[in-house]
Motif scaffolding. Structure first.
Motif, PDB file in Angstrom:
ATOM      1  N   HIS A 127      17.062  39.422   3.081  1.00  0.00           N
ATOM      2  CA  HIS A 127      18.286  39.182   3.870  1.00  0.00           C
ATOM      3  C   HIS A 127      18.384  37.722   4.272  1.00  0.00           C
ATOM      4  CE1 HIS A 127      19.057  43.514   4.363  1.00  0.00           C
ATOM      5  NE2 HIS A 127      17.749  43.621   4.489  1.00  0.00           N
ATOM      6  N   PRO A 128      18.548  36.824   3.309  1.00  0.00           N
ATOM      7  CA  PRO A 128      18.623  35.408   3.685  1.00  0.00           C
ATOM      8  C   PRO A 128      19.866  35.144   4.530  1.00  0.00           C
ATOM      9  CG  PRO A 128      19.255  35.701   1.392  1.00  0.00           C
ATOM     10  CD  PRO A 128      18.742  37.025   1.867  1.00  0.00           C
ATOM     11  N   PRO A 129      19.836  34.086   5.346  1.00  0.00           N
ATOM     12  CA  PRO A 129      20.998  33.795   6.186  1.00  0.00           C
ATOM     13  C   PRO A 129      22.228  33.454   5.345  1.00  0.00           C
ATOM     14  CG  PRO A 129      19.329  32.072   6.374  1.00  0.00           C
ATOM     15  CD  PRO A 129      18.727  33.161   5.562  1.00  0.00           C
ATOM     16  N   ARG A 130      23.377  33.817   5.859  1.00  0.00           N
ATOM     17  CA  ARG A 130      24.636  33.507   5.184  1.00  0.00           C
ATOM     18  C   ARG A 130      25.363  32.369   5.879  1.00  0.00           C
ATOM     19  NH1 ARG A 130      24.521  36.122   0.460  1.00  0.00           N
ATOM     20  NH2 ARG A 130      26.778  35.926   0.360  1.00  0.00           N
ATOM     21  N   SER A 131      24.774  31.834   6.931  1.00  0.00           N
ATOM     22  CA  SER A 131      25.414  30.762   7.709  1.00  0.00           C
ATOM     23  C   SER A 131      24.338  29.782   8.146  1.00  0.00           C
ATOM     24  CB  SER A 131      26.095  31.380   8.932  1.00  0.00           C
ATOM     25  OG  SER A 131      26.156  30.443   9.995  1.00  0.00           O
ATOM     26  N   PRO A 132      24.705  28.507   8.274  1.00  0.00           N
ATOM     27  CA  PRO A 132      23.726  27.530   8.770  1.00  0.00           C
ATOM     28  C   PRO A 132      23.441  27.649  10.263  1.00  0.00           C
ATOM     29  CG  PRO A 132      25.823  26.457   8.315  1.00  0.00           C
ATOM     30  CD  PRO A 132      25.981  27.886   7.881  1.00  0.00           C
ATOM     31  N   VAL A 133      24.119  28.548  10.949  1.00  0.00           N
ATOM     32  CA  VAL A 133      23.847  28.729  12.384  1.00  0.00           C
ATOM     33  C   VAL A 133      22.738  29.771  12.502  1.00  0.00           C
ATOM     34  CG1 VAL A 133      24.845  29.163  14.638  1.00  0.00           C
ATOM     35  CG2 VAL A 133      26.268  28.235  12.818  1.00  0.00           C
ATOM     36  N   LEU A 134      21.490  29.282  12.478  1.00  0.00           N
ATOM     37  CA  LEU A 134      20.348  30.209  12.367  1.00  0.00           C
ATOM     38  C   LEU A 134      20.185  31.094  13.591  1.00  0.00           C
ATOM     39  CD1 LEU A 134      17.388  28.473  10.536  1.00  0.00           C
ATOM     40  CD2 LEU A 134      18.954  30.242   9.727  1.00  0.00           C
ATOM     41  N   MET A 135      20.747  30.700  14.729  1.00  0.00           N
ATOM     42  CA  MET A 135      20.634  31.558  15.914  1.00  0.00           C
ATOM     43  C   MET A 135      21.366  32.884  15.695  1.00  0.00           C
ATOM     44  SD  MET A 135      23.384  29.936  18.628  1.00  0.00           S
ATOM     45  CE  MET A 135      22.854  28.240  18.539  1.00  0.00           C
ATOM     46  N   GLU A 136      22.233  32.931  14.682  1.00  0.00           N
ATOM     47  CA  GLU A 136      22.966  34.165  14.407  1.00  0.00           C
ATOM     48  C   GLU A 136      22.280  35.010  13.334  1.00  0.00           C
ATOM     49  OE1 GLU A 136      26.875  32.850  13.408  1.00  0.00           O
ATOM     50  OE2 GLU A 136      27.319  32.207  15.458  1.00  0.00           O
ATOM     51  N   TRP A 137      21.147  34.544  12.847  1.00  0.00           N
ATOM     52  CA  TRP A 137      20.471  35.235  11.759  1.00  0.00           C
ATOM     53  C   TRP A 137      19.264  36.015  12.290  1.00  0.00           C
ATOM     54  CZ3 TRP A 137      15.473  34.126   9.586  1.00  0.00           C
ATOM     55  CH2 TRP A 137      15.181  34.884   8.453  1.00  0.00           C
ATOM     56  N   GLY A 138      19.072  37.211  11.799  1.00  0.00           N
ATOM     57  CA  GLY A 138      17.895  37.991  12.176  1.00  0.00           C
ATOM     58  C   GLY A 138      18.238  39.305  12.847  1.00  0.00           C
ATOM     59  N   GLY A 139      19.520  39.593  13.046  1.00  0.00           N
ATOM     60  CA  GLY A 139      19.903  40.827  13.722  1.00  0.00           C
ATOM     61  C   GLY A 139      19.517  42.078  12.956  1.00  0.00           C
ATOM     62  N   ALA A 140      19.290  41.937  11.654  1.00  0.00           N
ATOM     63  CA  ALA A 140      18.935  43.111  10.844  1.00  0.00           C
ATOM     64  C   ALA A 140      17.426  43.337  10.775  1.00  0.00           C
ATOM     65  CB  ALA A 140      19.507  42.943   9.422  1.00  0.00           C
ATOM     66  N   PHE A 141      16.653  42.448  11.419  1.00  0.00           N
ATOM     67  CA  PHE A 141      15.191  42.518  11.283  1.00  0.00           C
ATOM     68  C   PHE A 141      14.639  43.840  11.831  1.00  0.00           C
ATOM     69  CE2 PHE A 141      10.887  40.605  12.630  1.00  0.00           C
ATOM     70  CZ  PHE A 141      10.347  40.744  11.362  1.00  0.00           C
ATOM     71  N   GLY A 142      15.159  44.283  12.981  1.00  0.00           N
ATOM     72  CA  GLY A 142      14.667  45.529  13.576  1.00  0.00           C
ATOM     73  C   GLY A 142      14.874  46.719  12.652  1.00  0.00           C
ATOM     74  N   GLY A 143      16.076  46.848  12.116  1.00  0.00           N
ATOM     75  CA  GLY A 143      16.366  47.950  11.202  1.00  0.00           C
ATOM     76  C   GLY A 143      15.536  47.861   9.930  1.00  0.00           C
ATOM     77  N   TRP A 144      15.318  46.633   9.502  1.00  0.00           N
ATOM     78  CA  TRP A 144      14.498  46.431   8.298  1.00  0.00           C
ATOM     79  C   TRP A 144      13.045  46.841   8.576  1.00  0.00           C
ATOM     80  CZ3 TRP A 144      10.282  43.424   6.992  1.00  0.00           C
ATOM     81  CH2 TRP A 144      10.038  43.248   5.622  1.00  0.00           C
ATOM     82  N   LEU A 145      12.541  46.507   9.764  1.00  0.00           N
ATOM     83  CA  LEU A 145      11.170  46.897  10.121  1.00  0.00           C
ATOM     84  C   LEU A 145      11.032  48.425  10.189  1.00  0.00           C
ATOM     85  CD1 LEU A 145      10.192  44.314  12.905  1.00  0.00           C
ATOM     86  CD2 LEU A 145       9.087  44.580  10.667  1.00  0.00           C
ATOM     87  N   ASP A 146      12.101  49.114  10.667  1.00  0.00           N
ATOM     88  CA  ASP A 146      12.063  50.582  10.729  1.00  0.00           C
ATOM     89  C   ASP A 146      11.709  51.181   9.367  1.00  0.00           C
ATOM     90  OD1 ASP A 146      12.818  50.615  13.375  1.00  0.00           O
ATOM     91  OD2 ASP A 146      14.946  50.949  12.960  1.00  0.00           O
ATOM     92  N   ALA A 147      12.197  50.510   8.311  1.00  0.00           N
ATOM     93  CA  ALA A 147      12.033  51.057   6.963  1.00  0.00           C
ATOM     94  C   ALA A 147      10.961  50.316   6.161  1.00  0.00           C
ATOM     95  CB  ALA A 147      13.376  50.990   6.225  1.00  0.00           C
ATOM     96  N   PHE A 148      10.152  49.513   6.833  1.00  0.00           N
ATOM     97  CA  PHE A 148       9.128  48.709   6.145  1.00  0.00           C
ATOM     98  C   PHE A 148       7.838  49.520   6.132  1.00  0.00           C
ATOM     99  CE2 PHE A 148       6.202  44.808   6.493  1.00  0.00           C
ATOM    100  CZ  PHE A 148       6.307  44.508   5.138  1.00  0.00           C
ATOM    101  N   PRO A 149       7.453  50.086   5.004  1.00  0.00           N
ATOM    102  CA  PRO A 149       6.321  51.024   4.994  1.00  0.00           C
ATOM    103  C   PRO A 149       5.050  50.499   5.650  1.00  0.00           C
ATOM    104  CG  PRO A 149       7.467  51.082   2.898  1.00  0.00           C
ATOM    105  CD  PRO A 149       8.065  49.948   3.680  1.00  0.00           C
TER     106      PRO A 149
END
Lengths: 235, 299
Positions: free
Chosen positions: A62-84
């Motif tokens: 899920h690489p960032p789609r914007s140079p405003v990095l403070m807006e990147w990472g919101g999907a990390f929690g959901g991704w961790l839920d499914a990270f074996p």
């Protein structure tokens, strides 16, 4: 060149692989560092090496789609839920969501708090039909785990205790002034605030909380005003 | 300059030199905010990375407002991807414009580099080959940015790690031609010159001699890391995580001795030191500026 930056399986597009690796490393280390800054509790729970590997895998997926990095990472929690590899720590995603909420609250818009006395101006009986507008930094993070206690104990904000992992908590995250605040809500208070945040009328929200006889409506209202989290009473 | 000269001079559409004072500036880091406000240091200006101040509110913007009341600001973009193949991101231009309108920085700068491609942001300053095609594209992007932002942009020379097979232009000529076509100014990063010179085996003094110094609105200095490539050669990394190296000070002093004082920033973006260490770097810059590069000959 772009494709090889985040894909270690692709060969370097230049003759000097070690030099191209500087760019690969800048890209990935920069993204991992950004997540690491957002997620100190997740890092503490997993250990640094696990965190960096997981964050790098997330950044590639899920690489960032914007140079405003403070807006990147919101999907990390959901991704961790499914990270074996993280399956043995089932609350990791919730802790990540709490930390993300803190970051968003930190950068949220400003708003002036309403004093508790504003309630006095509302005609008796009219309050049930009003809507409380909360500070724009307010975020609720619901969890079937004691997510606030886990976060607070992991980051040294609270002493370690033997936590009952079956106790659900909802985190009320906000930034009314300079500091981001986190408060644990019991399920009935969470039901009340969820209804308020969803734009429900005060009366209906109070009923949602009152499903549990332990719900103390006036204490909850006083706490919201005292924290500076009510910004308007709307018709 | 006397009053008549000012009246007689044709008014350029874009001022020839950005408004930063010819003094030492430093990167602003929130960790230093309390020390800076308490001490009120004799710093010429503070520079911020624009992308870190693009939230809707909160402490970052409050700190920026407090700084802007007392010091000139330099707004330094790291994400516009001026060297990219695709069109500039209009939403990002709008965010930059909002910061410029809100905080009236004395200068706005960006890089001769790309960072976004096909919608993905790569969080690095990536190189482009210097060809006729890339020249046209960069000029188009600089024009578009200057129009959207309503001000002259300073374009920074990049750090080079990899070399391109095809290169029709020397970097100094490429930058000069962009400035000639677009009216933009230049940001001369002397640390990047040193890093690139070692990595690519050119003479940094020759590079500086060829650089169009009359267009320079700001100078950057920073510390770099020293590593080794697969052939055992020195590979310098533009890390911004330590004091400025002696070789970079020597290049800088020689530049100032030749050109005169220029607004000069010490960048420090990782392993942030305590405030007095960064302030000492600024004091070292002030010494070079005050002595006209004094010790350049000795170095």
């Amino acid at each position: 060149m772009a494709g090889a930056l985040l894909d270690p399986a692709r060969p370097a597009p230049t003759r000097d692989a070690r030099r191209f690796a500087v760019h690969r490393n800048n890209v990935l280390a920069g993204l991992v560092d950004a997540l690491a800054e957002t997620c100190p509790a997740v890092r503490a729970l997993t250990g640094e090496a696990f965190f960096r590997a997981a964050a790098a895998a997330f950044a590639r997926a899920h690489p960032p789609r914007s140079p405003v990095l403070m807006e990147w990472g919101g999907a990390f929690g959901g991704w961790l839920d499914a990270f074996p590899p993280a399956a043995s720590v089932p609350y990791l995603g919730d802790v990540a969501r709490l930390e993300w909420a803190r970051t968003r609250a930190y950068h949220a818009p400003e708003a002036l708090a309403l004093p508790l006395s504003a309630l006095g101006a509302v005609a008796p009986g009219a309050l049930a039909e009003k809507r409380l507008r909360l500070h724009p930094s307010v975020r609720l993070v619901a969890s079937r785990f004691p997510v606030v206690a886990l976060w607070a104990e992991t980051t040294g904000r609270a002493p370690r205790t033997a936590l009952d992992l079956s106790r659900p908590e909802t985190a009320l995250v906000a930034r009314p002034e300079d500091e981001v605040t986190v408060r644990a809500l019991a399920p009935e208070a969470a039901a009340f605030l969820s209804a308020i945040v969803a734009g429900g009328r005060f009366g209906a929200a109070a009923e949602a909380g009152a499903v549990d006889p332990a719900f103390d409506l006036s204490a909850e209202i006083a706490a919201l005003f005292a924290a500076g989290l009510v910004t308007a009473l709307e018709p | 300059m006397n009053a008549h000269a000012a009246l007689d001079a044709p008014a350029p559409a874009l001022a020839p030199r950005a408004g930063l004072p010819a003094r030492a500036g430093v990167s602003f880091k929130p960790a230093h905010f309390a020390a800076i406000m308490g001490e009120d240091p004799a710093i010429g200006f503070f520079e911020i990375h624009a992308e870190n101040y693009m939230g809707a509110g909160g402490p970052p913007l409050r700190m920026l407002a407090a700084l802007a009341e007392r010091w000139p600001l330099s707004l330094h973009g790291v994400g516009l991807s001026i060297g990219g193949e695709g069109p500039l991101d209009r939403a990002h231009l709008a965010r930059l414009r909002a910061l410029i309108d809100g905080f009236a920085p004395a200068a706005f700068s960006e890089h001769l580099a790309w960072s976004s491609h096909d919608g993905v942001y790569y969080n690095d300053l990536l190189p482009l080959p210097y060809t006729g095609a890339t020249l046209a594209r960069v000029c188009e992007h600089v024009d578009q940015a200057q129009d959207a932002l309503g001000r002259r942009l300073l374009l920074e020379n990049p750090t080079a790690y990899v070399a391109f097979e095809q290169a029709d232009w020397a970097e100094t000529d490429f930058l000069a031609e962009i400035a000639r076509r677009t009216g933009c100014g230049l940001l001369l990063d002397v640390a990047n010159v040193h890093v690139s010179a070692v990595n690519q085996g050119f003479d940094p003094m020759a590079y500086l001699a060829a650089f169009p110094v009359g267009l320079v609105g700001e100078v950057h200095l920073a510390g770099h890391a020293v590593e080794t490539d697969e052939n055992g050669g020195r590979l310098l990394i533009d890390a911004h995580d330590r004091p400025v190296a002696a070789a970079v000070w020597a290049l800088y002093a020689a530049l100032i001795a030749r050109v005169g004082p220029l607004p000069t920033l010490v960048e420090w973006d990782a392993d942030i030191p305590d405030w007095p260490i960064l302030r000492a770097e600024a004091e070292a810059v002030e010494h070079v500026l005050a002595t006209g590069g004094g010790h350049a000959c000795a170095l």
